[in-house]
Design a protein around this motif. Structure first.
Motif, short mmCIF file in Angstrom:
data_model
loop_
_atom_site.label_atom_id
_atom_site.label_comp_id
_atom_site.label_asym_id
_atom_site.label_seq_id
_atom_site.Cartn_x
_atom_site.Cartn_y
_atom_site.Cartn_z
N ALA A 86 -18.37 23.42 -5.20
CA ALA A 86 -19.59 23.19 -5.45
C ALA A 86 -20.21 22.16 -4.74
CB ALA A 86 -19.50 22.74 -7.23
N PRO A 87 -21.71 22.20 -4.69
CA PRO A 87 -22.46 21.13 -4.06
C PRO A 87 -22.28 19.77 -4.74
CG PRO A 87 -24.02 22.67 -4.87
CD PRO A 87 -22.71 23.05 -5.08
N PRO A 88 -22.24 18.85 -3.89
CA PRO A 88 -22.18 17.33 -4.60
C PRO A 88 -23.52 17.16 -5.44
CG PRO A 88 -22.57 16.97 -2.26
CD PRO A 88 -22.38 18.66 -2.52
N ARG A 89 -23.30 16.57 -6.62
CA ARG A 89 -24.36 16.19 -7.46
C ARG A 89 -24.24 14.56 -7.73
NH1 ARG A 89 -23.59 15.20 -12.53
NH2 ARG A 89 -21.54 15.47 -13.72
N LEU A 90 -25.51 14.03 -8.15
CA LEU A 90 -25.75 12.84 -8.71
C LEU A 90 -25.29 12.77 -10.20
CD1 LEU A 90 -29.03 11.84 -7.32
CD2 LEU A 90 -26.91 10.85 -6.46
N PRO A 91 -24.21 11.72 -10.49
CA PRO A 91 -23.86 11.83 -11.79
C PRO A 91 -25.07 11.40 -12.83
CG PRO A 91 -23.01 10.03 -10.43
CD PRO A 91 -23.75 10.68 -9.50
N GLY A 92 -24.83 12.12 -13.99
CA GLY A 92 -26.07 11.67 -15.11
C GLY A 92 -27.14 12.52 -14.92
N ASP A 93 -28.13 12.01 -15.51
CA ASP A 93 -29.35 12.53 -15.78
C ASP A 93 -30.16 12.10 -14.21
OD1 ASP A 93 -31.22 14.04 -17.89
OD2 ASP A 93 -32.58 12.64 -16.86
N ARG A 94 -31.14 13.20 -13.99
CA ARG A 94 -31.74 13.06 -12.64
C ARG A 94 -32.82 11.64 -13.25
NH1 ARG A 94 -34.83 17.69 -10.10
NH2 ARG A 94 -32.54 18.45 -10.13
N PHE A 95 -33.33 11.82 -14.09
CA PHE A 95 -34.45 10.71 -14.53
C PHE A 95 -33.80 9.34 -14.03
CE2 PHE A 95 -36.43 7.50 -17.61
CZ PHE A 95 -37.66 7.64 -16.89
N ILE A 96 -32.71 8.92 -14.51
CA ILE A 96 -31.96 7.57 -14.28
C ILE A 96 -32.20 7.25 -12.91
CG2 ILE A 96 -29.64 8.02 -13.96
CD1 ILE A 96 -31.13 5.31 -16.10
N TRP A 97 -31.98 8.35 -11.81
CA TRP A 97 -32.02 7.86 -10.53
C TRP A 97 -33.55 7.51 -9.88
CZ3 TRP A 97 -28.02 6.94 -7.96
CH2 TRP A 97 -26.50 6.97 -8.52
N TYR A 98 -34.58 7.83 -10.75
CA TYR A 98 -35.84 7.31 -10.68
C TYR A 98 -35.84 5.92 -10.97
CZ TYR A 98 -37.05 12.19 -9.64
OH TYR A 98 -37.24 13.53 -9.28
N VAL A 99 -35.30 5.78 -11.87
CA VAL A 99 -35.30 4.45 -12.76
C VAL A 99 -34.55 3.41 -11.70
CG1 VAL A 99 -34.35 2.87 -14.54
CG2 VAL A 99 -35.60 5.01 -15.01
#
Length: 193
Positions: free
Chosen positions: A9-22
């Motif tokens: 599976a391709p790597p993914r950022l952990p958690g919700d994408r919105f937190i990465w904008y924060v």
């Protein structure tokens, strides 16, 4: 085995994408403040050096240890929940939160010591930066502790057969930002002469 099944599976950022904008927004905000501190320090080097002597570098170092340990515990909590262990996840989460609370207690003690010395927000330019940077960081620690506590309550309410680390991953990502910011803030404000 099919080729599709063998492809990871391709790597993914952990958690919700919105937190990465924060995280990007907060990282940028602190980055601007760190740059402003560094350039102001160049123009007022003697004032900054003299004022730094009044900081408790031991308290800063202990707080670094507390935050690093708390982050390690939070990472272990995520691993525990991913492995299906609610109890282990909650135990590690509690230990991480305790480390964060220790940071808050020590930081407030440090502020009280500064106040007893007559040092406050408008003492001089260095202490303006000191209280703004460390105070803003402290607010982030408190927000992280609140979010991690909420995720712990959520974990206790999840059915065992549907245990998910998603919310904990989201708030753990924010917590690691808080830790990273302190790893820049501590040497910049307390150590660099």
């Amino acid at each position: 085995m099919s080729a599709a099944a063998a492809t990871p599976a391709p790597p993914r950022l952990p958690g919700d994408r919105f937190i990465w904008y924060v995280i990007m927004l907060e990282g940028t905000t602190f980055g601007v403040l760190f740059i402003a501190f560094a350039f102001t320090r160049l123009w007022h080097l003697e004032l900054f050096r003299a004022s730094q002597q009044k900081l408790d570098i031991s308290a800063g170092a202990i707080n670094t240890g507390l935050l690093l340990t708390a982050s390690w515990c939070i990472a272990r909590a995520v691993q525990g929940v991913r492995a299906g262990g609610r109890g282990a996840g909650l135990g590690w989460l509690g230990a991480g939160i305790a480390g964060g609370v220790g940071f808050v207690a020590l930081k407030l003690t440090e502020y009280a010591a500064k106040a007893a010395q007559g040092i406050g927000l408008s003492t001089n330019l260095f202490f303006d930066f000191y209280f703004i940077l460390t105070g803003f960081h402290l607010l982030h620690v408190l927000a992280g502790l609140f979010a991690l506590s909420l995720s712990g309550v959520g974990l206790m309410r999840q059915p065992r057969e549907a245990l998910s680390a998603y919310t904990l991953e989201t708030f753990a990502s924010f917590w690691h930002l808080v830790d990273l910011l302190w790893l820049v803030l501590f040497p910049l404000v307390y150590v660099m002469r």
